[in-house]
Every structure is written in structure tokens, then in C-alpha cells.
Design an enzyme around this catalytic site. Structure first.
Site, short mmCIF file in Angstrom:
data_model
loop_
_atom_site.label_atom_id
_atom_site.label_comp_id
_atom_site.label_asym_id
_atom_site.label_seq_id
_atom_site.Cartn_x
_atom_site.Cartn_y
_atom_site.Cartn_z
N GLY A 8 0.82 -1.20 0.00
CA GLY A 8 0.00 0.00 0.00
C GLY A 8 0.86 1.25 0.00
O GLY A 8 2.09 1.19 0.05
N ASN A 9 0.21 2.39 -0.03
CA ASN A 9 0.94 3.66 -0.09
C ASN A 9 1.73 3.96 1.18
O ASN A 9 2.76 4.62 1.13
CB ASN A 9 -0.05 4.80 -0.36
CG ASN A 9 -0.64 4.73 -1.75
OD1 ASN A 9 0.05 4.92 -2.73
ND2 ASN A 9 -1.93 4.43 -1.83
N ILE A 12 3.68 -1.94 3.62
CA ILE A 12 3.56 -3.25 2.97
C ILE A 12 3.14 -4.23 4.05
O ILE A 12 3.87 -4.46 5.02
CB ILE A 12 4.88 -3.71 2.33
CG1 ILE A 12 5.32 -2.74 1.24
CG2 ILE A 12 4.72 -5.11 1.75
CD1 ILE A 12 6.69 -3.06 0.66
N ASP A 109 -5.96 -3.74 -4.86
CA ASP A 109 -6.39 -3.94 -3.47
C ASP A 109 -7.91 -4.10 -3.39
O ASP A 109 -8.42 -4.88 -2.58
CB ASP A 109 -5.92 -2.78 -2.60
CG ASP A 109 -6.38 -1.42 -3.10
OD1 ASP A 109 -6.65 -1.27 -4.31
OD2 ASP A 109 -6.44 -0.48 -2.28
N ASP A 130 -12.57 -0.27 3.00
CA ASP A 130 -11.16 -0.41 3.33
C ASP A 130 -10.65 0.95 3.80
O ASP A 130 -10.58 1.91 3.03
CB ASP A 130 -10.38 -0.88 2.11
CG ASP A 130 -8.95 -1.32 2.46
OD1 ASP A 130 -8.44 -0.88 3.50
OD2 ASP A 130 -8.35 -2.09 1.68
N THR A 185 -8.76 23.01 19.90
CA THR A 185 -8.48 22.82 18.48
C THR A 185 -8.22 21.35 18.17
O THR A 185 -8.74 20.80 17.18
CB THR A 185 -7.27 23.67 18.06
OG1 THR A 185 -7.57 25.05 18.27
CG2 THR A 185 -6.95 23.45 16.58
#
Length: 267
Positions: A8-9, A12, A109, A130, A185
Site C-alpha cells: 500500500g501507499n 507493505i 487492493d 477499506d 483545536t
């Protein structure tokens, strides 16, 4: 034994299956500059450190949404395991009917997730969510038709965008806030990220049920054969366990789908 990889981005993810049992799960940060030697040595080392002889690996499947790393991954498998890996991509057997304008566009994916979900939850209409770097929603019918879905910015991307694109908003930890109304915040960003994601998923699922699965909102109890089963996977899915958004959370869904694809393509 079967080695499965989900590149994945951000990370792994890897899994080793002994038959249908997942006996090892591991993760490594994704680096597009990784060499085949770095990847091969890492994979063999992680197996050995967990008591698995790399020679026991008989099949290797890879699902990747990071094209720059595919060449190194492929070479690493050949050099360090003496095998060719099966990549989830156009042209292999998936058992799916892709009802898309351009089937080649779909991420591997998403394909692997759909294959895994149909194997684990057969004969059901499915909404597969996902929750990783991106949040993806996929619609799959009990007749194995992949209808399409939606892609949203993932929670981490959204929080990072607020921090980088504004002057005063900080990057915050992604977590379930104590209450919807933030009093600082940080808590306000966490509330917006968490409850905004819930709202988006609920509304998309409502529209999918009405428009894609033809479930009448007023007669949903009479439409149990059409009512989709909502299954979630990905790193952020567990955060929403108490929100009851999903019928099931299956963390290793994509890895299981890669294993199923390997079995289909052995025949």
C-alpha cells in the site's frame, strides 16, 4: 505455505498462510526507492525471525497499488525465493464480473478485498470498506458482480492536509474523541475527522442500499436477501468498532483475497 503481500501507499502488509490459517502477519513501511535486495533480505529475515524457513514458501501473491515498487518486489521474489510471484492485475482469474467502464482502472487492493470478502461471506450482497491511506467503498453482489463504489481521502490524509494547508491547525493523533463537540483545536479536529467519516460512510451506505441493491428503507426487514452485508478492513477500521457502522471487521481481508486469487490461478 503461502506468502501474501499487500503493498500500500503507507505500508507493505504481509501474511503467511498454512492452509487457510494465517500463521504470521507483519508490516513494513513502504519506500518506493527500496531495492530488490532490501526487500528480499527483509522478507527472508522476517520469516526466519518468526520460525518459518523461507524454503517452506510454495506460492507467493502480491497486491500492489504502488507501481514504482513492483519491479523491485518481483525481482526480490525471483532472487530470494526462486519463484515468480502472482500479481493481482488484469488478465488473471478473479471470479469477478467487473461492471465498470474501464475495468483496468480498478485498484488491485479493491479486487483482492472483493475476492476475500466473497470467500469469507458467500452468497451475500456486500459493501466492502477499506480504511487505509484512502477510504474506499466497494459494492459487490452475491452473483460476484463488482458494481463500483467510492473513494474518499483517508483519515490520515485529511488530518495532514489540515496541518499543511492552514497556518494554525496542528497535525493531531487520529483517535475516537471523548465527545462530538470539541472544546479545543485538537479535539475539534479529532471530532471532525471521526464523526465526519462516520457521516460519510453512513450516507454512502444508505444511498447504495437504495440505488444499487434496491432495498426499500420502509421495508428493509422484508428485503433480507438484498440487504448488503457491510464488512470493513484496513488500519483505521477498528477505531469505529463501537460506532456499529459495520457488520464485521476483517483486518486481513486483502491478504486472504490474495491467497484465494493464488488458488484460483493454480488451476
Amino acid at each position: 505455505m503461502t506468502l501474501t503481500l499487500d503493498a500500500g501507499n503507507s505500508t507493505i502488509a504481509g501474511g503467511v498462510f498454512d492452509g487457510d490459517k494465517l500463521v504470521l502477519h507483519f508490516r513494513q513501511t513502504t519506500s518506493q526507492n527500496s531495492t530488490s535486495d532490501e526487500l528480499g533480505i527483509f522478507l527472508r529475515s522476517v520469516l526466519r525471525e518468526n520460525g518459518i524457513d523461507p524454503a517452506q514458501i510454495s506460492d507467493i501473491g502480491i497486491c500492489s497499488v504502488v507501481p514504482p515498487i513492483n519491479y523491485s518486489l518481483s525481482n526480490a521474489i525471483v532472487k530470494y525465493f526462486g519463484k515468480d510471484a502472482l500479481f493481482i492485475q488484469a488478465g488473471i482469474k478473479t471470479g469477478l464480473k467487473l461492471r465498470l467502464a474501464n475495468p483496468k482502472e480498478i485498484g488491485s487492493d479493491l479486487i483482492a478485498g472483493a475476492i476475500g470478502a466473497l470467500a469469507i461471506y458467500p452468497n451475500r450482497n456486500l459493501i466492502i470498506i477499506d480504511m487505509g491511506t484512502a477510504t474506499t467503498l466497494s459494492l459487490v453482489t452475491k452473483n460476484r458482480e463488482y458494481l463500483g463504489g467510492s473513494i474518499l481521502a483517508g483519515m490520515k490524509i485529511s488530518v495532514q492536509a489540515l496541518a499543511t494547508q492552514t497556518s494554525k491547525l496542528p497535525e493531531v493523533e487520529i483517535s475516537m474523541p471523548e465527545k462530538p463537540c470539541g472544546t479545543s483545536t485538537i479535539s475539534a479536529i479529532q471530532s471532525g475527522s471521526y464523526y465526519g467519516t462516520i457521516g460519510a460512510i453512513k450516507e454512502l451506505c444508505r444511498m447504495y442500499k437504495k440505488e444499487s441493491f434496491r432495498v426499500s428503507e420502509s421495508h428493509a426487514s422484508d428485503a433480507h436477501n438484498s440487504e448488503p452485508f457491510v464488512v470493513a478492513t484496513g488500519g483505521f477500521a477498528k477505531i469505529f468498532e463501537s460506532a456499529h457502522l459495520f457488520d464485521a471487521i476483517t483486518p486481513d481481508l486483502v491478504l486472504y483475497g490474495v491467497k484465494c486469487a493464488l488458488e484460483m490461478n493454480r488451476q
